[in-house]
Scaffold this motif. Sequence first.
Motif, PDB file in Angstrom:
ATOM      1  N   UNK A 306       0.813  -1.210   0.000  1.00 18.91           N
ATOM      2  CA  UNK A 306       0.000   0.000   0.000  1.00 18.91           C
ATOM      3  C   UNK A 306       0.844   1.257   0.000  1.00 18.91           C
ATOM      4  N   UNK A 307       1.912   1.254   0.803  1.00 19.50           N
ATOM      5  CA  UNK A 307       2.824   2.396   0.811  1.00 19.50           C
ATOM      6  C   UNK A 307       3.533   2.541  -0.535  1.00 19.50           C
ATOM      7  N   UNK A 308       3.886   1.405  -1.132  1.00 20.50           N
ATOM      8  CA  UNK A 308       4.546   1.428  -2.443  1.00 20.50           C
ATOM      9  C   UNK A 308       3.638   2.060  -3.495  1.00 20.50           C
ATOM     10  N   UNK A 309       2.330   1.816  -3.392  1.00 21.44           N
ATOM     11  CA  UNK A 309       1.390   2.392  -4.352  1.00 21.44           C
ATOM     12  C   UNK A 309       1.508   3.914  -4.368  1.00 21.44           C
ATOM     13  N   UNK A 310       1.511   4.530  -3.207  1.00 19.01           N
ATOM     14  CA  UNK A 310       1.572   5.990  -3.129  1.00 19.01           C
ATOM     15  C   UNK A 310       2.897   6.504  -3.700  1.00 19.01           C
ATOM     16  N   UNK A 311       4.002   5.880  -3.289  1.00 19.20           N
ATOM     17  CA  UNK A 311       5.301   6.296  -3.808  1.00 19.20           C
ATOM     18  C   UNK A 311       5.469   6.007  -5.282  1.00 19.20           C
ATOM     19  N   UNK A 312       4.922   4.866  -5.742  1.00 19.62           N
ATOM     20  CA  UNK A 312       5.052   4.490  -7.146  1.00 19.62           C
ATOM     21  C   UNK A 312       4.304   5.412  -8.076  1.00 19.62           C
ATOM     22  N   UNK A 313       3.098   5.816  -7.684  1.00 15.47           N
ATOM     23  CA  UNK A 313       2.327   6.751  -8.508  1.00 15.47           C
ATOM     24  C   UNK A 313       3.080   8.076  -8.637  1.00 15.47           C
ATOM     25  N   UNK A 314       3.653   8.552  -7.527  1.00 19.35           N
ATOM     26  CA  UNK A 314       4.430   9.796  -7.564  1.00 19.35           C
ATOM     27  C   UNK A 314       5.666   9.643  -8.445  1.00 19.35           C
ATOM     28  N   UNK A 315       6.303   8.481  -8.390  1.00 23.03           N
ATOM     29  CA  UNK A 315       7.491   8.235  -9.203  1.00 23.03           C
ATOM     30  C   UNK A 315       7.161   8.235 -10.694  1.00 23.03           C
ATOM     31  N   UNK A 316       6.066   7.588 -11.077  1.00 22.31           N
ATOM     32  CA  UNK A 316       5.657   7.559 -12.477  1.00 22.31           C
ATOM     33  C   UNK A 316       5.403   8.977 -12.983  1.00 22.31           C
ATOM     34  N   UNK A 317       4.755   9.795 -12.179  1.00 20.31           N
ATOM     35  CA  UNK A 317       4.528  11.197 -12.559  1.00 20.31           C
ATOM     36  C   UNK A 317       5.843  11.948 -12.692  1.00 20.31           C
ATOM     37  N   UNK A 318       6.754  11.695 -11.770  1.00 16.42           N
ATOM     38  CA  UNK A 318       8.044  12.403 -11.797  1.00 16.42           C
ATOM     39  C   UNK A 318       8.849  12.048 -13.037  1.00 16.42           C
ATOM     40  N   UNK A 319       8.666  10.841 -13.528  1.00 13.25           N
ATOM     41  CA  UNK A 319       9.367  10.399 -14.736  1.00 13.25           C
ATOM     42  C   UNK A 319       8.676  10.872 -16.009  1.00 13.25           C
ATOM     43  N   UNK A 320       7.610  11.653 -15.861  1.00 15.25           N
ATOM     44  CA  UNK A 320       6.835  12.192 -16.993  1.00 15.25           C
ATOM     45  C   UNK A 320       6.169  11.080 -17.804  1.00 15.25           C
ATOM     46  N   UNK A 321       5.806  10.024 -17.114  1.00 13.09           N
ATOM     47  CA  UNK A 321       5.065   8.942 -17.748  1.00 13.09           C
ATOM     48  C   UNK A 321       3.596   9.073 -17.360  1.00 13.09           C
ATOM     49  N   UNK A 322       2.722   8.652 -18.229  1.00 13.16           N
ATOM     50  CA  UNK A 322       1.284   8.818 -18.006  1.00 13.16           C
ATOM     51  C   UNK A 322       0.603   7.451 -17.967  1.00 13.16           C
ATOM     52  N   UNK A 323       0.162   7.081 -16.788  1.00 16.24           N
ATOM     53  CA  UNK A 323      -0.510   5.798 -16.568  1.00 16.24           C
ATOM     54  C   UNK A 323      -1.874   6.086 -15.950  1.00 16.24           C
ATOM     55  N   UNK A 324      -2.934   6.179 -16.751  1.00 11.61           N
ATOM     56  CA  UNK A 324      -4.234   6.636 -16.241  1.00 11.61           C
ATOM     57  C   UNK A 324      -4.799   5.820 -15.089  1.00 11.61           C
ATOM     58  N   UNK A 325      -4.499   4.541 -15.011  1.00 18.11           N
ATOM     59  CA  UNK A 325      -5.105   3.692 -13.979  1.00 18.11           C
ATOM     60  C   UNK A 325      -4.098   3.188 -12.944  1.00 18.11           C
ATOM     61  N   UNK A 326      -2.841   3.593 -13.052  1.00 16.75           N
ATOM     62  CA  UNK A 326      -1.832   3.134 -12.104  1.00 16.75           C
ATOM     63  C   UNK A 326      -1.390   1.706 -12.311  1.00 16.75           C
ATOM     64  N   UNK A 327      -1.481   1.208 -13.540  1.00 15.07           N
ATOM     65  CA  UNK A 327      -1.192  -0.205 -13.811  1.00 15.07           C
ATOM     66  C   UNK A 327       0.263  -0.567 -13.549  1.00 15.07           C
ATOM     67  N   UNK A 328       1.189   0.322 -13.911  1.00 15.28           N
ATOM     68  CA  UNK A 328       2.605   0.009 -13.720  1.00 15.28           C
ATOM     69  C   UNK A 328       2.932  -0.101 -12.239  1.00 15.28           C
ATOM     70  N   UNK A 329       2.407   0.819 -11.445  1.00 15.42           N
ATOM     71  CA  UNK A 329       2.664   0.769 -10.005  1.00 15.42           C
ATOM     72  C   UNK A 329       2.049  -0.480  -9.379  1.00 15.42           C
ATOM     73  N   UNK A 330       0.792  -0.748  -9.702  1.00 12.40           N
ATOM     74  CA  UNK A 330       0.091  -1.884  -9.098  1.00 12.40           C
ATOM     75  C   UNK A 330       0.709  -3.207  -9.522  1.00 12.40           C
ATOM     76  N   UNK A 331       0.863  -3.403 -10.814  1.00  9.35           N
ATOM     77  CA  UNK A 331       1.212  -4.730 -11.316  1.00  9.35           C
ATOM     78  C   UNK A 331       2.713  -4.964 -11.450  1.00  9.35           C
TER      79      UNK A 331
END
Length: 414
Positions: A306-331
């Motif tokens: 659960x903690x990784x989800x929050x950090x992972x979503x922020x990381x994907x945004x910081x890398x200028x990647x666009x994942x509308x549903x958070x699939x990369x972080x979750x899966x």
Amino acid sequence: MDNATFTANNVWMMVCTALVFFMHTGFALLEIGLTRQKNTINILFKNIFIITTGLLMYYIGGFNLMYPGDFNGFLGFSGFGLQTDAAGLTPEYASGGYTYWTDFLFQGMFAATAATIVSGAVAERIKIGPFMAFTIFYVGLVYPIVGSWQWGGGFLSTLGGEDAGFHDFAGSTLVHSVGGWGALMAIWLLGARIGKFNEDGKPRAIPGHNIPLATAGVLILWLGWFGFNGGSVLSADPALTSLVLTTTSLAAAAGGLGAFIVSTLAYRNYDLTMFLNGILGGLVGITAGADLMSPNEAVLIGLIAGAIIVGGVALIDRLKLDDPVGAVTVHLICGIWGTLAVGLFGDKAGMDQLLYQLAGVGSAGVFCVLSAFLILFALKKTTGIRVSRDEELEGLDLHEHGMDAYPDFRMNQH
């Protein structure tokens, strides 16, 4: 084994097959809920294409690519189509856990999931034709090859000897990160949606159009995970099945709570989408070791996911990647975490096991990244993979399908 036990095992596996099939409803509702109304038909079309084509590709060759029998441990193939003799329908097959036909159908439901993960990540800007081509290659070839390395008796299953080896009970790496690596390559090559990042590169929220549907999708996925993990026992063994369902549910609950707490502390608001993805992160995280963990360890794995989800979503945004549903972080990210957790917690914890888990993550990652990149790059240079600016702004439902998911019937009233 008596016929009653064999029948009970097979019936349980068929129930689990139905639950995994139902997960595709959950994926579809989650994806349309977290994206915009103008792309609803497009997303639903992709999900229907994935399950129909994925199952047929697995029938044509995927099943025998994933379970080739005796092979070199890296690549094998036992022929096209499905065929079995009488033994495939008796307790002589699979230690009496299920029949040959149940084996195919259960595994076939898993196969389509890898491409479904990619579908959400590329939502709202990918051309439907190239996505369908990618699905055919990824489900038909990439997923079963990686699966054969462990579940088909390949090199990962024998690392360190017969009683050791990489362990991935139900697919944190072999299903979820396979889809996650494909999703990562796809969103990198596609680029972000128009308006996702401002001129300074800061991310902007693009709200989904139906959060109630997304919530229903997550609850359906949680239900489906009882089949996903429960069926991976490969029999109706009472002790192991009940343990697996317990660890699965505890990790899901802890994952949701972990994401809720961390996101609230970080952003000072009660973010339902973080809560929902935290549940999914906990489910993905426990999937590799659901059969090895105690309830306490399952809760800990879920909380960290659960903690990784929050950090992972922020990381994907910081890398200028666009994942509308958070699939990369979750899966992907939680899939990696869950796989490594087998070496840190549970019955197989130890440095040797952690190294086996790292080997599995690394080998699957390298193969999937290269494969997904080659497929998508070839499509990008030939047909193109992204819709035009006008098509994206006006919506893919109109341009790709000529349909509206929510037509205004009042305009047609007399």
